[in-house]
Design a protein around this motif. Sequence first.
Motif: not given
Length: 295
Positions: A114, A171, A173-175, A238-239, A241-242, A245-246, A294
Motif C-alpha cells: 500500500s 486508494q 478506505t482505511l479505518e 473524508g479525504g 481523514r484518509q 491515516l495514510t 483497510e
Amino acid sequence: MNDDVSTTESNQPMSEDSAAEEPEEPMVDGPPEAADEGGEEGGGAGMLGEIEIPSTGRLLVGVGGAVMAVSTLLSWLKVGHDSFPNVTGVGVTTFGVGLAVFLVGLSLLLRRKSVGATLGMALGAFAITLIFIVLIGTDRNILGFGVWLGLAGTALAVLGALQTAFESKDQPTLELLPMQAALGAALAVVASFWLDWVDGSINGLDSDVLFGLPILILGGLALVFTAELLSIPLMILGGRRQALLTISLAAGVAITVIAGSNVLAGVLLGNDSFGSGPIVALVGGVLLTRSIKEA
C-alpha cells in the motif's frame, strides 16, 4: 406452352432445399476469440494476457529497492574486517543498518504494498542510512561507496513512494483502532528518549545513538494525528481523514524499520549491548501499524 411453364416456375417461391444451396458468408476459422483480435486498438492481449506497465512512482520504488539491496553487497566502511571485497553492508560493522536496508530493499523490489506501507519502509531505510553516515562521520574518509549508493537508493525509493501517493486516486478506505494507535505511538515516544538504547543509560536521543530522534518525531506526529482523527466526524472531511491515516500508517512502518534495525543488530549479529529502548519502540511501531487497516 413452354413459355407459360417457365414463367410459372420462375414465380414459385424458393424451396428449403434451394435455400440451403445458397452460398453463405465466409466464417472465420479458429476459436471465437480470434475474431475479436485486431480491434480498434490493433489487437488484443493474446496468449500473454494484459501487460501492466508500472507507473513512474512504482518504477522508482522498484529501482530504489534494487539499488538498496545491491548497495549492501558493497563496502560501507574502508577499514575493519568487513572492508572490500567482503559483504559489508549486511555485516557487523553497520550494526544492523545494512541488514535492515537489504531486507527493505528486497521487499520494495519484489512485493507491491500500500501507499502508506511503501512510504514508511522507504522513510525508515533512508533515516537509518543517514544516521549511520552521521555517526561514522565524513571527516575521517572511511565511508565506502556502498553506503552512498544505499543512501541514493533509499532517497529514490522515498521519491517514488511520494509520487505514488499523489498518483493513486482509488486508494482503499482505511479505518483506525484509536486506543491501539495511541498506545503504540506513546510507547514509541517514551522509548525514544526515556529508555536505554545501549548499556550505560544512553537513550535514543544521545549523540552516539540518534536512532531515537526520528522515532520521537514520527511517534509524536502519530499521537497528534490520532487525537485529531478522534475529533473528526466519520462522515465529514473524508479525504483529510484518509490522508491522516495514510501518514500515520507510514509513521508506524518507519518506526518499525528503525527500531527493528537496532534489534537485528542485537539478535542476529551478536550485539548484546542494546537496552530496552529498541524493543519497546519496535512494539510501539507494530501496534501503530496494525491499528490502521483497510475497511
